[in-house]
Design an enzyme around this catalytic site. Structure first.
Site, PDB file in Angstrom:
ATOM      1  N   GLY A 174       0.800  -1.220   0.000  1.00  0.00           N
ATOM      2  CA  GLY A 174       0.000   0.000   0.000  1.00  0.00           C
ATOM      3  C   GLY A 174       0.827   1.262   0.000  1.00  0.00           C
ATOM      4  O   GLY A 174       0.291   2.362  -0.151  1.00  0.00           O
ATOM      5  N   ILE A 177       6.537   2.734  -2.771  1.00  0.00           N
ATOM      6  CA  ILE A 177       7.372   1.780  -3.496  1.00  0.00           C
ATOM      7  C   ILE A 177       6.639   0.461  -3.689  1.00  0.00           C
ATOM      8  O   ILE A 177       6.645  -0.122  -4.777  1.00  0.00           O
ATOM      9  CB  ILE A 177       8.701   1.546  -2.749  1.00  0.00           C
ATOM     10  CG1 ILE A 177       9.495   2.845  -2.671  1.00  0.00           C
ATOM     11  CG2 ILE A 177       9.518   0.469  -3.440  1.00  0.00           C
ATOM     12  CD1 ILE A 177       9.920   3.387  -4.009  1.00  0.00           C
ATOM     13  N   HIS A 198      -0.204  -3.554   6.369  1.00  0.00           N
ATOM     14  CA  HIS A 198      -0.857  -3.332   7.653  1.00  0.00           C
ATOM     15  C   HIS A 198      -1.838  -2.169   7.572  1.00  0.00           C
ATOM     16  O   HIS A 198      -2.788  -2.098   8.346  1.00  0.00           O
ATOM     17  CB  HIS A 198       0.207  -3.067   8.731  1.00  0.00           C
ATOM     18  CG  HIS A 198      -0.316  -3.110  10.121  1.00  0.00           C
ATOM     19  ND1 HIS A 198       0.040  -2.215  11.100  1.00  0.00           N
ATOM     20  CD2 HIS A 198      -1.188  -3.975  10.700  1.00  0.00           C
ATOM     21  CE1 HIS A 198      -0.596  -2.521  12.224  1.00  0.00           C
ATOM     22  NE2 HIS A 198      -1.338  -3.576  12.013  1.00  0.00           N
ATOM     23  N   GLU A 200      -4.761  -0.483   5.875  1.00  0.00           N
ATOM     24  CA  GLU A 200      -5.826  -0.959   4.996  1.00  0.00           C
ATOM     25  C   GLU A 200      -6.198   0.048   3.912  1.00  0.00           C
ATOM     26  O   GLU A 200      -6.630  -0.354   2.827  1.00  0.00           O
ATOM     27  CB  GLU A 200      -7.065  -1.319   5.816  1.00  0.00           C
ATOM     28  CG  GLU A 200      -7.653  -0.158   6.608  1.00  0.00           C
ATOM     29  CD  GLU A 200      -8.901  -0.571   7.364  1.00  0.00           C
ATOM     30  OE1 GLU A 200      -9.298  -1.735   7.240  1.00  0.00           O
ATOM     31  OE2 GLU A 200      -9.477   0.289   8.051  1.00  0.00           O
ATOM     32  N   ALA A 247       8.933  -4.738   0.901  1.00  0.00           N
ATOM     33  CA  ALA A 247       9.006  -3.280   0.940  1.00  0.00           C
ATOM     34  C   ALA A 247       8.429  -2.700   2.224  1.00  0.00           C
ATOM     35  O   ALA A 247       8.514  -1.492   2.441  1.00  0.00           O
ATOM     36  CB  ALA A 247       8.262  -2.687  -0.267  1.00  0.00           C
ATOM     37  N   SER A 290      16.006  -1.761   0.416  1.00  0.00           N
ATOM     38  CA  SER A 290      16.816  -1.099   1.429  1.00  0.00           C
ATOM     39  C   SER A 290      17.018   0.367   1.054  1.00  0.00           C
ATOM     40  O   SER A 290      16.317   0.899   0.183  1.00  0.00           O
ATOM     41  CB  SER A 290      18.151  -1.831   1.607  1.00  0.00           C
ATOM     42  OG  SER A 290      18.840  -1.343   2.730  1.00  0.00           O
ATOM     43  N   LYS A 293      20.640   5.130   3.246  1.00  0.00           N
ATOM     44  CA  LYS A 293      20.869   5.541   4.637  1.00  0.00           C
ATOM     45  C   LYS A 293      21.427   4.404   5.486  1.00  0.00           C
ATOM     46  O   LYS A 293      21.799   4.621   6.644  1.00  0.00           O
ATOM     47  CB  LYS A 293      19.567   6.073   5.239  1.00  0.00           C
ATOM     48  CG  LYS A 293      19.095   7.365   4.590  1.00  0.00           C
ATOM     49  CD  LYS A 293      17.764   7.817   5.139  1.00  0.00           C
ATOM     50  CE  LYS A 293      17.361   9.164   4.532  1.00  0.00           C
ATOM     51  NZ  LYS A 293      17.207   9.131   3.085  1.00  0.00           N
ATOM     52  N   SER A 334       7.118  10.284  -3.406  1.00  0.00           N
ATOM     53  CA  SER A 334       6.632   9.307  -2.432  1.00  0.00           C
ATOM     54  C   SER A 334       6.068  10.031  -1.218  1.00  0.00           C
ATOM     55  O   SER A 334       6.423  11.184  -0.927  1.00  0.00           O
ATOM     56  CB  SER A 334       7.759   8.366  -2.011  1.00  0.00           C
ATOM     57  OG  SER A 334       8.750   9.078  -1.299  1.00  0.00           O
ATOM     58  N   VAL A 338      10.143  15.148  -0.129  1.00  0.00           N
ATOM     59  CA  VAL A 338      10.249  16.603  -0.096  1.00  0.00           C
ATOM     60  C   VAL A 338       9.287  17.296  -1.065  1.00  0.00           C
ATOM     61  O   VAL A 338       8.756  18.369  -0.746  1.00  0.00           O
ATOM     62  CB  VAL A 338      11.715  17.015  -0.371  1.00  0.00           C
ATOM     63  CG1 VAL A 338      12.124  16.689  -1.792  1.00  0.00           C
ATOM     64  CG2 VAL A 338      11.929  18.484  -0.071  1.00  0.00           C
TER      65      VAL A 338
END
Length: 555
Positions: A174, A177, A198, A200, A247, A290, A293, A334, A338
């Site tokens: 959901g 990515i 998780h 919905e 993901a 991954s 970071k 995403s 930003v």
């Protein structure tokens, strides 16, 4: 006499033509010492044309030296075609690569079945040499193939246009990515696609979208928590996926600095649970999403994702499942990134908040990142950590100024930019790899692989168990200290002071012309144009970093 004269003329004309061809193809001198030794798969018309092209050495193309053919027709083995030997069938490819010291394999038949291309790609991956192919006939610039048209093998070539007949599970489907992974995987026609999340709401939207676009695809929307061992066992036992894209994760750096307990349970424990279930149920390929970071992490989020990589690496030492991880940077558009933040701030009239005048980040579009994730996942043999080439880093301040101009506004008049300082866990610059990580190129020019030493699984799981016990009752500071013992390179960042940015003219990112239209209110269009701008700027910088940096300084 007449017959003899005619025969003499015929011989003379034919001899001249033959001499010309020899001069053109052979007598131009020995092959250059820097020529790449190329093996052509397919001794058909396309393959012969490619051999001719190699001998002509077209200007601007990579210099290639043909060392032989491979062809599925065993009857051709040992024969010479245009002076080039057919060394065997595709089954002989590993042997021929070694014997002929091949450095490049070219698949000349664009209609070759995806299963065969996957086998060739596997052989090339094991030999650590490049593989290229011709585009489909409809994509060729002319009817005859040329060296300029050969390209890297893509995920479409490995999966084909026919259904792949594999069950696929996407965790976190959901999210930004995960949902794009689900979209692109659905386009390859898997036998079934399991969407697990998780949250919905996001799951509901992506399921409805895919059900509309792919009415014949068997979809399973599953609301579940990756920390729930019984729940994950039930999902794997019910659907038996062959491929898993993991993901699901908490990703917001400042929030996890305040709530490290959740990073431990959701990111680390959740990954441990899903990895164990995948191993028990014989999953063929497990791809962990991954982040850059995880390199010399300065945040709880980055350190937790490094532990996730370590879990997959350690399990791959004894598992039949091929566990790989793929690192990449920020993705444009995403949730929580930003550009959506700047968009909302512009809607309110500002100010736009930038952490530091010199803060820089790597950016990719979501579809671009996911395509490379799929490609890296197809290449992985188990235990690798891949990194996607993200071009040149973009200064966040330049991005903010560009978005202001695209909105038809002026900095300092219509909207302000305010510097807020780096947040807890943030770096001024992201790193692509640490000094201890050994790198090597792959057959895909935009994917690198880091060779990291895997931990012993028993030792790693024992330390993770200790971390979990601390996370249940410990303070955030105690959790961070325990996490640092697990990831020694994890260190909280030093504060970077900065002075107020002096007034300066608007900054133009490379390859972008300033436009000042009347103020508009279509913020979706503004965000899209901003994302395109960053992508073009990044690509321009990737091709000529000096030019990119000079452009920034000049602005």
């Amino acid at each position: 006499m007449i017959v003899m004269a005619w025969a003499g003329q015929l011989l003379l004309v034919g001899g001249v033509r033959f001499a010309w061809r020899m001069a053109r193809d052979r007598v131009l001198g020995p092959l250059p010492t820097r020529a790449t030794r190329a093996l052509v798969v397919g001794a058909d018309t396309n393959g012969v044309h490619l051999i001719h092209e190699m001998r002509r050495r077209p200007a601007g193309a990579e210099v290639l030296a043909p060392v032989g053919f491979i062809d599925d027709d065993a009857g051709l083995t040992g024969h010479l075609i245009e002076g080039v030997k057919v060394h065997g069938t595709i089954a002989d490819l590993p042997r021929v690569i070694v014997e002929q010291r091949a450095e490049l394999v070219i698949v000349s038949d664009p209609t070759m079945p995806a299963k065969v291309v996957r086998e060739i790609a596997r052989f090339c991956g094991e030999a650590e040499i490049r593989i290229k192919t011709l585009p489909g006939l409809s994509d060729m610039n002319s009817g005859r193939p040329t060296l300029a048209q050969i390209r890297d093998v893509r995920i479409e070539d490995l999966l084909g246009r026919e259904p792949v007949h594999l069950g696929v599970l996407v965790t976190g489907s959901g999210g930004s990515i995960g949902s794009e992974l689900a979209r692109q995987v659905a386009g390859f026609g898997p036998s079934e696609l399991v969407l697990l999340d998780h949250a919905e709401n996001g799951l509901y939207y992506v399921h409805n979208e895919l059900a509309t676009q792919h009415p014949n695809l068997l979809l399973h929307p599953i609301v579940g928590n990756i920390q729930d061992e019984d729940g994950m066992e039930a999902v794997f036992a019910r659907f038996h996926p062959q491929i898993v894209f993991h993901a699901a994760a908490h990703k917001h750096v400042p929030l996890l600095e305040i709530n490290p307990r959740e990073a431990v349970f959701n990111n680390i424990v959740g990954t441990r649970v899903v990895v164990a279930a995948a191993d028990r149920h014989g999953v063929e390929k497990f791809v962990l999403i991954s982040t850059d970071k995880a390199v010399n992490p300065t945040s709880v989020m980055g350190a937790s994702k490094r532990v996730c990589e370590m879990i997959g690496q350690s399990r791959s030492q004894r598992s039949q499942t091929r566990f790989v991880a793929v690192r990449f940077g920020n993705v444009l558009g995403s949730e929580g990134s930003v550009i959506p933040l700047f968009r909302r701030q512009l809607e309110r009239g500002g100010p736009l908040t930038v952490t530091h005048p010199d803060a820089r980040r790597y950016f990719m579009t979501i579809p671009e990142a996911v395509r490379l994730v799929l490609q890296a996942g197809a290449m992985g043999r188990g235990g690798e950590v891949y990194l996607l080439d993200m071009g040149e880093p973009v200064r966040i301040l330049d991005l903010a100024r560009q978005l202001i101009r695209l909105a038809g506004m002026r900095e300092g008049e219509d909207v302000e930019i305010v510097f807020t300082g780096l947040r807890p866990g943030e770096k001024l610059y992201e790193e692509l790899h640490s000094a201890s990580e050994r790198t090597r190129i792959t057959r895909h020019q935009r994917i690198l692989v880091w060779e990291l030493d895997a931990r012993r699984e028993e030792e790693l799981l024992r330390e993770i168990h200790e971390l979990v016990q601390v996370a249940r009752t410990g303070s955030p500071e105690t959790i961070k200290r325990t996490l640092q013992r697990l990831v020694p390179e994890y260190a909280e960042p030093l504060l970077v002071p900065f002075e107020a940015e002096p007034e300066c003219p608007p900054v133009e990112l490379p390859a972008v012309q300033e436009v000042r239209p009347e103020p508009v209110t279509d913020w979706r269009e503004i965000a899209r144009r901003g994302a395109d701008t960053v992508t073009r700027a990044r690509d321009a910088g990737a091709g000529d970093p000096d030019r990119s940096h000079a452009a920034y300084r000049a602005a």
